[in-house]
Design a protein around this motif. Sequence first.
Motif, PDB file in Angstrom:
ATOM      1  N   LEU A  80       0.821  -1.214   0.000  1.00  0.00           N
ATOM      2  CA  LEU A  80       0.000   0.000   0.000  1.00  0.00           C
ATOM      3  C   LEU A  80       0.860   1.272   0.000  1.00  0.00           C
ATOM      4  O   LEU A  80       0.438   2.310  -0.513  1.00  0.00           O
ATOM      5  CB  LEU A  80      -0.944  -0.007   1.202  1.00  0.00           C
ATOM      6  CG  LEU A  80      -1.910   1.171   1.315  1.00  0.00           C
ATOM      7  CD1 LEU A  80      -2.809   1.261   0.079  1.00  0.00           C
ATOM      8  CD2 LEU A  80      -2.741   1.053   2.576  1.00  0.00           C
ATOM      9  N   ILE A  81       2.068   1.190   0.547  1.00  0.00           N
ATOM     10  CA  ILE A  81       2.960   2.366   0.529  1.00  0.00           C
ATOM     11  C   ILE A  81       3.131   2.862  -0.894  1.00  0.00           C
ATOM     12  O   ILE A  81       3.058   4.063  -1.154  1.00  0.00           O
ATOM     13  CB  ILE A  81       4.329   2.038   1.155  1.00  0.00           C
ATOM     14  CG1 ILE A  81       4.198   1.859   2.661  1.00  0.00           C
ATOM     15  CG2 ILE A  81       5.367   3.124   0.827  1.00  0.00           C
ATOM     16  CD1 ILE A  81       5.449   1.356   3.344  1.00  0.00           C
ATOM     17  N   TRP A  82       3.350   1.948  -1.820  1.00  0.00           N
ATOM     18  CA  TRP A  82       3.619   2.341  -3.200  1.00  0.00           C
ATOM     19  C   TRP A  82       2.333   2.570  -3.982  1.00  0.00           C
ATOM     20  O   TRP A  82       2.330   3.329  -4.940  1.00  0.00           O
ATOM     21  CB  TRP A  82       4.509   1.288  -3.859  1.00  0.00           C
ATOM     22  CG  TRP A  82       5.845   1.261  -3.170  1.00  0.00           C
ATOM     23  CD1 TRP A  82       6.908   2.074  -3.442  1.00  0.00           C
ATOM     24  CD2 TRP A  82       6.229   0.459  -2.057  1.00  0.00           C
ATOM     25  NE1 TRP A  82       7.941   1.796  -2.562  1.00  0.00           N
ATOM     26  CE2 TRP A  82       7.555   0.800  -1.703  1.00  0.00           C
ATOM     27  CE3 TRP A  82       5.594  -0.533  -1.316  1.00  0.00           C
ATOM     28  CZ2 TRP A  82       8.248   0.203  -0.661  1.00  0.00           C
ATOM     29  CZ3 TRP A  82       6.287  -1.138  -0.275  1.00  0.00           C
ATOM     30  CH2 TRP A  82       7.598  -0.767   0.038  1.00  0.00           C
ATOM     31  N   GLU A  83       1.252   1.939  -3.552  1.00  0.00           N
ATOM     32  CA  GLU A  83      -0.042   2.172  -4.184  1.00  0.00           C
ATOM     33  C   GLU A  83      -0.603   3.528  -3.776  1.00  0.00           C
ATOM     34  O   GLU A  83      -1.338   4.154  -4.540  1.00  0.00           O
ATOM     35  CB  GLU A  83      -1.020   1.063  -3.786  1.00  0.00           C
ATOM     36  CG  GLU A  83      -0.625  -0.310  -4.307  1.00  0.00           C
ATOM     37  CD  GLU A  83      -1.380  -1.446  -3.634  1.00  0.00           C
ATOM     38  OE1 GLU A  83      -2.375  -1.189  -2.911  1.00  0.00           O
ATOM     39  OE2 GLU A  83      -0.967  -2.607  -3.830  1.00  0.00           O
ATOM     40  N   ASP A  84      -0.266   3.973  -2.571  1.00  0.00           N
ATOM     41  CA  ASP A  84      -0.737   5.251  -2.030  1.00  0.00           C
ATOM     42  C   ASP A  84       0.473   6.088  -1.616  1.00  0.00           C
ATOM     43  O   ASP A  84       0.561   6.570  -0.501  1.00  0.00           O
ATOM     44  CB  ASP A  84      -1.664   5.008  -0.832  1.00  0.00           C
ATOM     45  CG  ASP A  84      -2.206   6.294  -0.239  1.00  0.00           C
ATOM     46  OD1 ASP A  84      -2.337   7.295  -0.981  1.00  0.00           O
ATOM     47  OD2 ASP A  84      -2.474   6.316   0.979  1.00  0.00           O
ATOM     48  N   LYS A  85       1.425   6.222  -2.525  1.00  0.00           N
ATOM     49  CA  LYS A  85       2.680   6.921  -2.215  1.00  0.00           C
ATOM     50  C   LYS A  85       2.415   8.356  -1.774  1.00  0.00           C
ATOM     51  O   LYS A  85       3.080   8.862  -0.876  1.00  0.00           O
ATOM     52  CB  LYS A  85       3.606   6.886  -3.441  1.00  0.00           C
ATOM     53  CG  LYS A  85       5.020   7.326  -3.154  1.00  0.00           C
ATOM     54  CD  LYS A  85       5.790   6.281  -2.355  1.00  0.00           C
ATOM     55  CE  LYS A  85       7.282   6.507  -2.407  1.00  0.00           C
ATOM     56  NZ  LYS A  85       7.801   7.314  -1.346  1.00  0.00           N
ATOM     57  N   GLU A  86       1.434   8.991  -2.377  1.00  0.00           N
ATOM     58  CA  GLU A  86       1.109  10.374  -2.008  1.00  0.00           C
ATOM     59  C   GLU A  86       0.664  10.460  -0.544  1.00  0.00           C
ATOM     60  O   GLU A  86       1.081  11.348   0.195  1.00  0.00           O
ATOM     61  CB  GLU A  86       0.011  10.901  -2.929  1.00  0.00           C
ATOM     62  CG  GLU A  86      -0.243  12.386  -2.774  1.00  0.00           C
ATOM     63  CD  GLU A  86      -1.234  12.881  -3.809  1.00  0.00           C
ATOM     64  OE1 GLU A  86      -2.308  13.366  -3.388  1.00  0.00           O
ATOM     65  OE2 GLU A  86      -0.938  12.787  -5.013  1.00  0.00           O
ATOM     66  N   GLY A  87      -0.178   9.529  -0.120  1.00  0.00           N
ATOM     67  CA  GLY A  87      -0.630   9.507   1.271  1.00  0.00           C
ATOM     68  C   GLY A  87       0.505   9.209   2.232  1.00  0.00           C
ATOM     69  O   GLY A  87       0.624   9.837   3.290  1.00  0.00           O
ATOM     70  N   PHE A  88       1.338   8.245   1.865  1.00  0.00           N
ATOM     71  CA  PHE A  88       2.497   7.890   2.688  1.00  0.00           C
ATOM     72  C   PHE A  88       3.437   9.089   2.821  1.00  0.00           C
ATOM     73  O   PHE A  88       3.857   9.453   3.920  1.00  0.00           O
ATOM     74  CB  PHE A  88       3.230   6.697   2.072  1.00  0.00           C
ATOM     75  CG  PHE A  88       4.492   6.345   2.797  1.00  0.00           C
ATOM     76  CD1 PHE A  88       4.454   5.595   3.957  1.00  0.00           C
ATOM     77  CD2 PHE A  88       5.718   6.763   2.319  1.00  0.00           C
ATOM     78  CE1 PHE A  88       5.623   5.270   4.640  1.00  0.00           C
ATOM     79  CE2 PHE A  88       6.891   6.455   2.980  1.00  0.00           C
ATOM     80  CZ  PHE A  88       6.838   5.704   4.151  1.00  0.00           C
ATOM     81  N   ASP A  89       3.757   9.712   1.697  1.00  0.00           N
ATOM     82  CA  ASP A  89       4.660  10.864   1.710  1.00  0.00           C
ATOM     83  C   ASP A  89       4.072  12.023   2.520  1.00  0.00           C
ATOM     84  O   ASP A  89       4.810  12.765   3.174  1.00  0.00           O
ATOM     85  CB  ASP A  89       4.970  11.325   0.290  1.00  0.00           C
ATOM     86  CG  ASP A  89       5.858  10.345  -0.471  1.00  0.00           C
ATOM     87  OD1 ASP A  89       6.353   9.360   0.128  1.00  0.00           O
ATOM     88  OD2 ASP A  89       6.044  10.561  -1.693  1.00  0.00           O
ATOM     89  N   ALA A  90       2.748  12.174   2.506  1.00  0.00           N
ATOM     90  CA  ALA A  90       2.104  13.245   3.271  1.00  0.00           C
ATOM     91  C   ALA A  90       2.274  13.029   4.771  1.00  0.00           C
ATOM     92  O   ALA A  90       2.500  13.998   5.522  1.00  0.00           O
ATOM     93  CB  ALA A  90       0.621  13.339   2.915  1.00  0.00           C
ATOM     94  N   ILE A  91       2.199  11.781   5.218  1.00  0.00           N
ATOM     95  CA  ILE A  91       2.411  11.503   6.644  1.00  0.00           C
ATOM     96  C   ILE A  91       3.849  11.823   7.024  1.00  0.00           C
ATOM     97  O   ILE A  91       4.103  12.415   8.077  1.00  0.00           O
ATOM     98  CB  ILE A  91       2.039  10.045   6.979  1.00  0.00           C
ATOM     99  CG1 ILE A  91       0.525   9.845   6.839  1.00  0.00           C
ATOM    100  CG2 ILE A  91       2.489   9.690   8.401  1.00  0.00           C
ATOM    101  CD1 ILE A  91       0.072   8.399   6.990  1.00  0.00           C
TER     102      ILE A  91
END
Length: 118
Positions: free
Chosen positions: A64-75
């Motif tokens: 999921l980190i790479w599927e939702d990279k934008e969300g991960f990077d935002a955290i």
Amino acid sequence: MTPEELVEARQAEMKQNGAILQGAGALSGAEAVEAAAKLQQSFINYPALFGEVSIVGDSKALPLIWEDKEGFDAIAAQAAELAGQMKAAAEAGDMAAYGAAAQQIGASCGTCHKQYRS
């Protein structure tokens, strides 16, 4: 870096950050500023430590980190900003604000682990 090196580097960063956060209440002055600065730089570096699907060895990272990279990077960006607030509080000698920022960072770490870690 190889995927294995990325996993090792990010695990080392997280262990360092955990130790800093656990000991934050015992720090003051220059030590508190230095600890917050390390946290801030670490969170700035986090996205680069999660290179394209680097799930090898004992990595607990979820795809999921790479599927939702934008969300991960935002955290990670939010944690870096909180660490900046923590550093500013330490520089001002406001240890109550320093502790509050440390707690918020801990909550941010928990959110990330809950979503993106197995």
